[in-house]
Design a protein around this motif. Structure first.
Motif, PDB file in Angstrom:
ATOM      1  N   ARG A 187       7.195  18.673 -24.347  1.00 56.03           N
ATOM      2  CA  ARG A 187       5.812  18.317 -24.275  1.00 56.03           C
ATOM      3  C   ARG A 187       4.991  19.480 -24.595  1.00 56.03           C
ATOM      4  O   ARG A 187       5.128  20.656 -24.241  1.00 56.03           O
ATOM      5  N   ARG A 188       3.912  19.319 -25.173  1.00 51.20           N
ATOM      6  CA  ARG A 188       2.751  20.505 -25.287  1.00 51.20           C
ATOM      7  C   ARG A 188       2.045  20.374 -24.181  1.00 51.20           C
ATOM      8  O   ARG A 188       1.523  19.561 -23.639  1.00 51.20           O
ATOM      9  N   ILE A 189       1.514  21.591 -23.583  1.00 50.58           N
ATOM     10  CA  ILE A 189       0.701  21.785 -22.397  1.00 50.58           C
ATOM     11  C   ILE A 189      -0.671  21.863 -23.031  1.00 50.58           C
ATOM     12  O   ILE A 189      -1.039  22.451 -23.949  1.00 50.58           O
ATOM     13  N   LYS A 190      -1.637  20.801 -22.468  1.00 50.52           N
ATOM     14  CA  LYS A 190      -3.119  20.849 -22.885  1.00 50.52           C
ATOM     15  C   LYS A 190      -3.617  21.543 -21.602  1.00 50.52           C
ATOM     16  O   LYS A 190      -3.482  21.805 -20.709  1.00 50.52           O
ATOM     17  N   ALA A 191      -5.208  21.916 -21.839  1.00 55.49           N
ATOM     18  CA  ALA A 191      -5.845  22.373 -21.199  1.00 55.49           C
ATOM     19  C   ALA A 191      -6.043  21.661 -19.850  1.00 55.49           C
ATOM     20  O   ALA A 191      -6.305  22.362 -18.744  1.00 55.49           O
ATOM     21  N   ALA A 192      -5.835  20.259 -19.807  1.00 54.80           N
ATOM     22  CA  ALA A 192      -5.990  19.470 -18.670  1.00 54.80           C
ATOM     23  C   ALA A 192      -4.993  19.630 -17.856  1.00 54.80           C
ATOM     24  O   ALA A 192      -5.144  19.864 -16.437  1.00 54.80           O
ATOM     25  N   ASP A 193      -3.694  20.065 -18.317  1.00 56.48           N
ATOM     26  CA  ASP A 193      -2.500  20.265 -17.399  1.00 56.48           C
ATOM     27  C   ASP A 193      -2.851  21.615 -16.684  1.00 56.48           C
ATOM     28  O   ASP A 193      -2.310  21.732 -15.570  1.00 56.48           O
ATOM     29  N   ARG A 197      -5.573  23.042 -15.863  1.00 57.31           N
ATOM     30  CA  ARG A 197      -6.831  22.813 -14.784  1.00 57.31           C
ATOM     31  C   ARG A 197      -6.037  22.008 -13.605  1.00 57.31           C
ATOM     32  O   ARG A 197      -6.326  22.601 -12.681  1.00 57.31           O
TER      33      ARG A 197
END
Length: 66
Positions: free
Chosen positions: A46-52, A54
């Motif tokens: 899975r790609r890590i997103k900015a929301a993750d 935060r």
């Protein structure tokens, strides 16, 4: 009990060659892995997103406050 003795160069060379062959065989088995691990499905990535990030920081702060 076998007595220790000084080996001649041919005897020593044979032992070193045998040891190298055993080491190469062991390395080959370790690099290839078991049949089960070769047949196993690859894990999902899975790609890590900015929301993750935060979300993790908010939870960590909550833990720290507790």
């Amino acid at each position: 009990m076998m007595a220790e003795h000084i080996r001649n160069p041919i005897e020593w060379g044979f032992d070193q060659t045998k040891l190298a062959a055993l080491t190469a065989g062991s390395l080959g088995r370790s690099v290839r892995g078991s049949q089960e691990s070769r047949d196993a499905a690859m894990p999902a990535i899975r790609r890590i997103k900015a929301a993750d990030l935060r979300d993790v920081l908010v939870r960590a702060l909550g833990d720290f406050e507790a």
